[in-house]
Design an enzyme around this catalytic site. Structure first.
Site, PDB file in Angstrom:
ATOM      1  N   GLU A  17       8.610   2.370  10.952  1.00 43.07           N
ATOM      2  CA  GLU A  17       9.770   3.157  10.689  1.00 43.07           C
ATOM      3  C   GLU A  17       9.104   4.713  10.561  1.00 43.07           C
ATOM      4  O   GLU A  17       8.496   4.939   9.613  1.00 43.07           O
ATOM      5  CB  GLU A  17      10.330   2.803   9.202  1.00 43.07           C
ATOM      6  CG  GLU A  17      10.503   1.054   9.395  1.00 43.07           C
ATOM      7  CD  GLU A  17      11.700   0.805   8.483  1.00 43.07           C
ATOM      8  OE1 GLU A  17      11.652   1.132   7.299  1.00 43.07           O
ATOM      9  OE2 GLU A  17      12.523   0.113   9.048  1.00 43.07           O
TER      10      GLU A  17
ATOM     11  N   GLU B 287       9.160  17.509  13.780  1.00 43.45           N
ATOM     12  CA  GLU B 287       9.779  17.353  12.401  1.00 43.45           C
ATOM     13  C   GLU B 287       9.140  17.971  11.173  1.00 43.45           C
ATOM     14  O   GLU B 287       7.896  18.108  11.369  1.00 43.45           O
ATOM     15  CB  GLU B 287       9.446  15.840  12.166  1.00 43.45           C
ATOM     16  CG  GLU B 287      10.051  15.273  10.810  1.00 43.45           C
ATOM     17  CD  GLU B 287       9.790  14.041  10.448  1.00 43.45           C
ATOM     18  OE1 GLU B 287       8.542  13.426  10.701  1.00 43.45           O
ATOM     19  OE2 GLU B 287      10.511  13.076   9.863  1.00 43.45           O
TER      20      GLU B 287
ATOM     21  N   LYS C 125       0.970  -1.209  -0.094  1.00 37.87           N
ATOM     22  CA  LYS C 125      -0.012   0.011  -0.075  1.00 37.87           C
ATOM     23  C   LYS C 125       0.741   1.411  -0.039  1.00 37.87           C
ATOM     24  O   LYS C 125       1.396   1.764   1.049  1.00 37.87           O
ATOM     25  CB  LYS C 125      -1.037  -0.065   1.201  1.00 37.87           C
ATOM     26  CG  LYS C 125      -2.225   0.639   1.101  1.00 37.87           C
ATOM     27  CD  LYS C 125      -2.460   2.090   0.645  1.00 37.87           C
ATOM     28  CE  LYS C 125      -2.011   3.087   1.758  1.00 37.87           C
ATOM     29  NZ  LYS C 125      -1.931   4.288   1.111  1.00 37.87           N
TER      30      LYS C 125
ATOM     31  N   CYS D 271      13.532  11.186   6.443  1.00 39.21           N
ATOM     32  CA  CYS D 271      13.397  11.031   7.809  1.00 39.21           C
ATOM     33  C   CYS D 271      14.833  10.906   8.518  1.00 39.21           C
ATOM     34  O   CYS D 271      14.980  11.469   9.818  1.00 39.21           O
ATOM     35  CB  CYS D 271      12.703   9.604   8.145  1.00 39.21           C
ATOM     36  SG  CYS D 271      13.598   8.513   7.194  1.00 39.21           S
TER      37      CYS D 271
HETATM   38  P1  NAD Z   1       2.035   9.488   6.524  1.00 35.94           P
HETATM   39  O1  NAD Z   1       2.141   8.991   8.021  1.00 35.94           O
HETATM   40  O2  NAD Z   1       1.067  10.499   6.257  1.00 35.94           O
HETATM   41  O3  NAD Z   1       1.763   8.355   5.361  1.00 35.94           O
HETATM   42  C1  NAD Z   1       2.342   7.210   5.373  1.00 35.94           C
HETATM   43  C2  NAD Z   1       1.416   6.078   4.716  1.00 35.94           C
HETATM   44  O4  NAD Z   1       0.376   5.839   5.727  1.00 35.94           O
HETATM   45  C3  NAD Z   1       0.781   6.256   3.630  1.00 35.94           C
HETATM   46  O5  NAD Z   1       0.632   5.102   2.826  1.00 35.94           O
HETATM   47  C4  NAD Z   1      -0.796   6.746   4.176  1.00 35.94           C
HETATM   48  O6  NAD Z   1      -1.815   6.457   3.009  1.00 35.94           O
HETATM   49  C5  NAD Z   1      -0.799   5.691   5.067  1.00 35.94           C
HETATM   50  N1  NAD Z   1      -1.785   6.028   6.142  1.00 35.94           N
HETATM   51  C6  NAD Z   1      -2.430   7.232   6.450  1.00 35.94           C
HETATM   52  N2  NAD Z   1      -3.264   7.226   7.392  1.00 35.94           N
HETATM   53  C7  NAD Z   1      -3.426   5.677   7.690  1.00 35.94           C
HETATM   54  C8  NAD Z   1      -4.117   4.943   8.434  1.00 35.94           C
HETATM   55  N3  NAD Z   1      -5.061   5.410   9.514  1.00 35.94           N
HETATM   56  N4  NAD Z   1      -4.122   3.561   8.828  1.00 35.94           N
HETATM   57  C9  NAD Z   1      -2.998   3.089   7.820  1.00 35.94           C
HETATM   58  N5  NAD Z   1      -2.186   3.568   7.122  1.00 35.94           N
HETATM   59  C10 NAD Z   1      -2.647   5.047   7.033  1.00 35.94           C
HETATM   60  O7  NAD Z   1       3.711   9.930   6.105  1.00 35.94           O
HETATM   61  P2  NAD Z   1       4.072  10.707   5.023  1.00 35.94           P
HETATM   62  O8  NAD Z   1       3.774  11.924   4.867  1.00 35.94           O
HETATM   63  O9  NAD Z   1       3.688   9.820   3.903  1.00 35.94           O
HETATM   64  O10 NAD Z   1       5.708  10.511   5.051  1.00 35.94           O
HETATM   65  C11 NAD Z   1       6.296  11.527   5.727  1.00 35.94           C
HETATM   66  C12 NAD Z   1       6.714  10.596   7.241  1.00 35.94           C
HETATM   67  O11 NAD Z   1       7.377   9.453   6.954  1.00 35.94           O
HETATM   68  C13 NAD Z   1       7.663  11.534   7.932  1.00 35.94           C
HETATM   69  O12 NAD Z   1       7.369  11.438   9.539  1.00 35.94           O
HETATM   70  C14 NAD Z   1       8.929  10.625   7.983  1.00 35.94           C
HETATM   71  O13 NAD Z   1       9.856  10.922   8.762  1.00 35.94           O
HETATM   72  C15 NAD Z   1       8.412   9.267   7.767  1.00 35.94           C
HETATM   73  N6  NAD Z   1       9.487   8.401   7.452  1.00 35.94           N
HETATM   74  C16 NAD Z   1      10.131   7.671   8.066  1.00 35.94           C
HETATM   75  C17 NAD Z   1      10.960   6.761   7.388  1.00 35.94           C
HETATM   76  C18 NAD Z   1      11.747   5.699   8.443  1.00 35.94           C
HETATM   77  O14 NAD Z   1      12.552   4.869   7.865  1.00 35.94           O
HETATM   78  N7  NAD Z   1      11.840   6.156   9.721  1.00 35.94           N
HETATM   79  C19 NAD Z   1      11.289   6.982   6.100  1.00 35.94           C
HETATM   80  C20 NAD Z   1      10.532   7.780   5.353  1.00 35.94           C
HETATM   81  C21 NAD Z   1       9.577   8.459   5.761  1.00 35.94           C
END
Ligand code: NAD
Length: 488
Positions: free
Chosen positions: A261, A393, A186, A295
């Site tokens: 993550e 962040e 997803k 991140c």
């Molecule tokens: P996000 O949390 O908004 O979305 C991530 C995913 O979660 C998307 O696929 C989204 O559709 C899904 N999602 C949203 N609501 C959900 C729910 N209720 N249940 C299940 N899934 C749901 O994050 P983003 O804006 O896409 O990415 C940015 C964030 O990701 C930042 O906080 C960044 O630090 C983090 N990130 C972490 C890593 C790591 O390895 N630690 C790597 C890349 C990004």
């Protein structure tokens, strides 16, 4: 070749199907033009994908590891062939510069599949030395042999963030499939089209139906249904801490395994004895590497007073040389951030930095570019812990600088707050840097570098996550340990 009229569908149980909620437009963040239309999955689609993955699991989990390795290698080869088609598509939907897209967005996926194909047997069985057991009420004694083996977890829901769609997803698919799990993929709603193409690659490579399923949805409906599905055994999630918390609370009800993550706020300690040029080059990656949408970026610079002014001046000068704009232009260093909503969020943070006493050394003004969601490289000096720009962040091209006096203060500032994903230490004394690194509450620490070693473990302390992957630790993440004991 992919065009704006190309039809993208869901892959469920080996069939390419229309999504229950129709389609939605994917917008190029640099031009605000529509790149294509993505399928918009419903909760029913999510349930069907999870059921297909559960049906496929028993047979797939019993395939010979070498069969799985062959398929992963075939997928990597096909991905190489799809490179010319994938690069423009992924570039357009992410807004990443061509340099970042060509080096990091696309080829990393094939590299990851090959890595896990190559290591397919490396972590499968752990021999345990024979144990001499006396006779007890439990049973007769003797020499007990044992092996601990890694078994696949089952159905993995792999949910990822928007910043590096193929790279993030392949880091989950590679080890999960190698271990014998089946997967429902997803991707993030903003840029899922390259992932649908990746599904085509898996289909063509000959993965059995249901082993890899592709679910794309605009809102949270399909993702939430997937996480809640009784057919899902593990959620492997990359994204924000807020969504990770929601996933954790739902997954906990069924004891689903979790790899989370999450967010980060990379502390970057620069000591007086550091090579300032080396530190500046590393910190500039916050601006130059996908506009800070990563991140692990060293966004929270903690600089010793003896080097503070020199560092701020050098960063200001460096920012002045970075071209913002068309990500297709060869000399562009900063492309856009992913959406207008996200740009507004980043700009709000910068305003709060000024309001809370920070000095906007450079940036802070919206670049004068007709279309696209651009943010100038921004440097905020004279910051202190407790400011929003220091504690939260931002996920954009914004560096904050906090001064400190001695090592203990640097460690205390770095360890403050919710995050502990990736920190950095810059010092001419590597023993001192190592000692400070061991005091940091962070899953990863770079000493005098922002470069990675992909065989090292990767993951976060505190609110930055649960679990580890990376290199062989990927096999650990996607397996259950099973011990088998017998009389010798
Ligand atoms: P996000 O949390 O908004 O979305 C991530 C995913 O979660 C998307 O696929 C989204 O559709 C899904 N999602 C949203 N609501 C959900 C729910 N209720 N249940 C299940 N899934 C749901 O994050 P983003 O804006 O896409 O990415 C940015 C964030 O990701 C930042 O906080 C960044 O630090 C983090 N990130 C972490 C890593 C790591 O390895 N630690 C790597 C890349 C990004």
């Amino acid at each position: 070749m992919t065009t704006p009229d190309t039809e993208f569908r869901l892959l469920i149980g080996g069939e390419w199907v229309e999504a229950g909620n129709g389609t939605y437009p994917i917008v190029n963040p640099a031009t605000e033009q529509v790149v294509g239309h993505a399928p918009n999955a419903s909760a029913a689609d999510a349930a069907a994908a999870a059921a297909a993955a559960a049906d496929a699991f028993p047979a797939w989990s019993r395939t010979a590891p070498e069969t799985r390795a062959d398929l992963l290698n075939r997928a990597a080869d096909l991905l190489d062939k799809a490179y010319a088609d994938l690069v423009p598509l992924v570039q357009a939907e992410t807004g990443a510069t061509m340099r970042v897209t060509k080096q990091m967005q696309v080829p990393m996926a094939a590299t990851r599949f090959r890595r896990y194909a190559r290591g397919i047997r490396e972590e499968l069985e752990i021999p345990i030395p024979p144990g001499i057991m006396p006779t007890t009420a439990l049973g007769p004694g003797g020499i007990m042999g044992a092996v601990v083996r890694r078994a696949p977890v089952g159905v993995v829901a792999a949910i990822t963030s928007y910043n590096f769609p193929l790279t993030n997803m392949s880091g989950k698919l590679g080890p999960a499939l190698a271990m014998g799990n089946t997967v429902v993929v997803k991707p993030a709603p903003q840029d899922p089209l390259g992932i649908v193409k990746l599904g085509e690659v898996f289909d063509e490579a000959g993965f059995p139906p249901g082993v890899v399923n592709i679910l794309v949805g605009e809102g949270a409906e399909a993702a939430e249904a997937l996480v809640a599905s009784k057919n899902v055994d593990m959620v492997s999630f990359t994204g924000s801490t807020a969504v990770g918390q929601m996933i954790g609370s739902v997954a906990g009800r069924d004891m689903k395994r979790l790899l989370l993550e999450l967010g980060g706020k990379g502390a970057c300690i620069v000591f007086d004895d550091a090579d300032v040029k080396q530190a500046v080059t590393a910190i500039m990656s916050v601006w130059a590497f996908h506009s800070g949408q990563i991140c692990t970026a060293p966004t929270r610079v903690i600089a010793q007073r003896g080097v503070y002014d020199q560092l701020v001046e050098a960063l200001e000068a460096a920012a002045g040389h970075l071209k913002v704009g068309d990500p297709l232009a060869k000399d562009t260093v900063l492309g856009p951030v992913i959406t207008g909503v996200h740009r507004d969020r980043v700009e709000g943070y910068v305003r709060s930095g000024a309001e809370q006493g920070g000095t906007i050394v450079t940036g802070g003004e919206r670049p004068d570019i007709d279309a696209g969601y651009f943010v100038a490289p921004t440097l905020i000096a004279d910051c202190r812990p407790g400011m929003k720009v220091v504690d939260e962040e931002i996920f954009g091209p914004v560096v904050v600088v906090v001064p400190f006096d001695d090592d203990d203060e640097a460690v205390a500032i770095a360890n403050r707050g919710d995050f502990g994903l990736y920190d950095y230490v810059f010092s001419g004394d590597s023993a001192r840097a190592y000692d400070v690194a061991t005091q940091l509450r962070s899953g990863n620490v770079g000493v005098n570098t922002v470069q990675r070693n992909h065989e090292a473990s990767f993951g976060g302390f505190k609110m930055s996550g649960v679990g580890r992957d990376g290199g062989r630790f990927g096999f650990h993440a996607y397996s259950e340990l099973q011990s088998i004991v017998w009389p010798g």
